[in-house]
Scaffold this active site. Structure first.
Site, PDB file in Angstrom:
ATOM      1  N   HIS A 125       0.853  -1.172   0.113  1.00 27.43           N
ATOM      2  CA  HIS A 125       0.039  -0.004   0.005  1.00 27.43           C
ATOM      3  C   HIS A 125       0.838   1.447   0.064  1.00 27.43           C
ATOM      4  O   HIS A 125       0.336   2.351  -0.351  1.00 27.43           O
ATOM      5  CB  HIS A 125      -0.911   0.074   1.168  1.00 27.43           C
ATOM      6  CG  HIS A 125      -2.127   0.742   0.854  1.00 27.43           C
ATOM      7  ND1 HIS A 125      -2.488   1.805   0.275  1.00 27.43           N
ATOM      8  CD2 HIS A 125      -3.400   0.287   1.321  1.00 27.43           C
ATOM      9  CE1 HIS A 125      -3.600   2.154   0.256  1.00 27.43           C
ATOM     10  NE2 HIS A 125      -4.266   1.247   0.731  1.00 27.43           N
ATOM     11  N   ASP A 144     -10.275  -6.682 -17.300  1.00 20.83           N
ATOM     12  CA  ASP A 144     -10.746  -7.864 -17.922  1.00 20.83           C
ATOM     13  C   ASP A 144      -9.564  -8.132 -18.886  1.00 20.83           C
ATOM     14  O   ASP A 144      -8.806  -7.469 -19.626  1.00 20.83           O
ATOM     15  CB  ASP A 144     -11.557  -7.296 -19.028  1.00 20.83           C
ATOM     16  CG  ASP A 144     -12.192  -8.382 -20.221  1.00 20.83           C
ATOM     17  OD1 ASP A 144     -11.462  -9.393 -20.218  1.00 20.83           O
ATOM     18  OD2 ASP A 144     -12.898  -8.002 -21.094  1.00 20.83           O
TER      19      ASP A 144
END
Length: 452
Positions: free
Chosen positions: A170, A389
């Site tokens: 992070h 995708d």
């Protein structure tokens, strides 16, 4: 409450030995400092995400692990800092040594199908620990210094679908930044020569002054709340005595909340956050004089103020903002009181506020945000996780792998978009509370969401 699905009791995941994936071309050898928002104590962990895909007949004969691995190596060329390693310098300042060391990648196979996961719509993802790649812990803590900044596991399923599990440090990306990189991998996997968005480092905009200025805001997120000496039961209740349940806020529930908002202009997130905060506080039975807080992430991206984010920025660009009041006040007044506190806290985050956080980080040793009587929420409804995708179509599930675990169990939460059994779209909130508080919480929510 929404329904939950469990996997078969016994299944096998066969993971091959992880390998390092390095940039496919030579990249700059340099050192890049993180911003003072990036390297706070609260950022020094790995954030996990999972995407579940069904079989796509048009991709028959193609190995998703190979496709993603090759695209990953190419995406790491413009995003070369992600292939580096963190190093801690003077005053705990973190920098990235960009040497093309690589990210860790593993492929695996599971004797499961995509249908076995049911209609999972919110974290935790079932058995998530089997589908993400971990590094070695030290005394129960997973260090971020001198470790890969990204871990990826691609698990092929028996049906021809697969699971993409990732863990980002992070310190170097927030959720939108990580999504930007994942979509770059997707574009290349689908045939693009390079990502459509050119990445920008730009960390200097969130650096503390030289010398750092005195923080210009209270920054309650780093101060302990007022109240009695009793420990917060959310931080002391063992995991075995906690209950989990997802709560769905669809058109009917939102309509009930809006009636109680008394014509206040507000977002869906603000309504649900106010409802959850008030109901949770009542269920936990805090003393009337104890200060209770709702802490939530406010991202600078897309805000109509003066945050000078360059296009393609993928670092941390958010602050924790806090709504605070006495438990008796929160539960004794109407929902509009909680809602006004949430709206005020949300609007407080400006570029000057973010710079003030950067100054505080340097002056106070990069502290961790406080957790006592605090409920930390993040809205990932519009993050676009399902749109990742790789060529196999939209994800069946896309989002965080888990909710709060360990000391954050029940203290942190994600708000996601989902559909219920009627096909209605709404917000789903996975709740974790001590078992004896869950029924009380449900009654409180039902009372606030019932239409008048």
């Amino acid at each position: 409450m929404a329904s939950m699905r469990t996997l078969p009791k016994e299944f096998t995941v066969r993971r091959r030995d992880p390998v390092l994936v390095t940039p496919s071309e030579p990249t700059p050898q340099e050192t890049k400092p993180l911003s003072d928002l990036d390297d706070g104590e609260g950022m020094r962990f790995y954030s996990s995400g999972i995407h579940l895909y069904r079989h796509n007949p048009a991709k028959a004969g193609q190995d998703p692990a190979q496709v993603i691995r090759e695209a990953l190596a190419r995406a790491l060329v413009p995003y070369y800092p992600l292939a580096g390693r963190l190093r801690e310098t003077e005053n705990r300042k973190l920098v990235v040594d960009c040497g093309g060391q690589g990210v860790l990648f593993a492929e695996a196979d599971a004797d499961l199908t995509a249908d076995d996961f049911g209609d999972v719509q919110s974290p935790p993802f079932p058995c998530f620990e089997r589908f993400i790649l971990h590094s070695t812990t030290v005394a129960g803590v997973e260090p971020v210094v001198d470790r890969p900044l990204l871990y990826i596991q691609v698990t092929r399923l028996r049906c021809g679908g697969f699971i993409f599990g990732q863990r980002f440090c992070h310190c170097v990306v927030d959720a939108p930044g990580g999504m930007q990189f994942e979509k770059a991998v997707c574009e290349i996997a689908c045939g693009a020569d390079k990502p459509s968005v050119t990445p920008s480092w730009g960390r200097e905009m969130f650096m503390a002054g030289d010398p750092p200025a005195r923080p210009r805001y209270p920054h309650l997120e780093y101060r302990e709340p007022a109240g009695g000496p009793d420990p917060d039961r959310m931080l002391t209740t063992p995991a075995s005595e906690m209950a989990r349940a997802p709560f769905f806020f669809g058109p009917r529930e939102i309509a009930g909340l809006r009636q109680r908002a008394q014509a206040r202009r507000c977002s869906r997130f603000e309504l649900v956050a106010a409802c959850i905060w008030r109901s949770r506080t009542a269920a936990l039975g805090y003393a009337p004089g104890d200060e209770v807080r709702l802490c939530f992430i406010v991202n600078a991206r897309g805000r109509p103020d003066d945050v000078p984010l360059p296009e393609g920025f993928y670092g941390n660009a958010f602050a924790y903002s806090v709504a605070a009041t006495a438990a008796g006040e929160l539960c004794g007044k109407d929902l509009g009181y909680a809602l006004d506190l949430v709206k005020k806290a949300k609007s407080a985050v400006t570029y000057d506020y973010l710079r003030s956080v950067a100054d505080l980080m340097v002056l106070e040793g990069r502290p961790l945000f406080t957790l006592t009587r605090t409920y930390l929420v993040s809205d990932v409804s519009h993050a676009g996780f399902k749109s990742v995708d790789f060529g196999w179509g939209e994800a069946v599930y896309g989002g965080p792998a888990k909710g709060g675990e360990g000391p954050l169990l029940g203290v942190t939460n994600y708000f996601s978009r989902a559909k219920n059994g009627k096909g209605e779209e709404g917000t789903v909130v996975p709740i974790c509370l001590p078992k004896d508080a869950m029924d009380k919480f449900q009654l409180e929510v039902q009372g606030l969401t019932a239409e008048l």
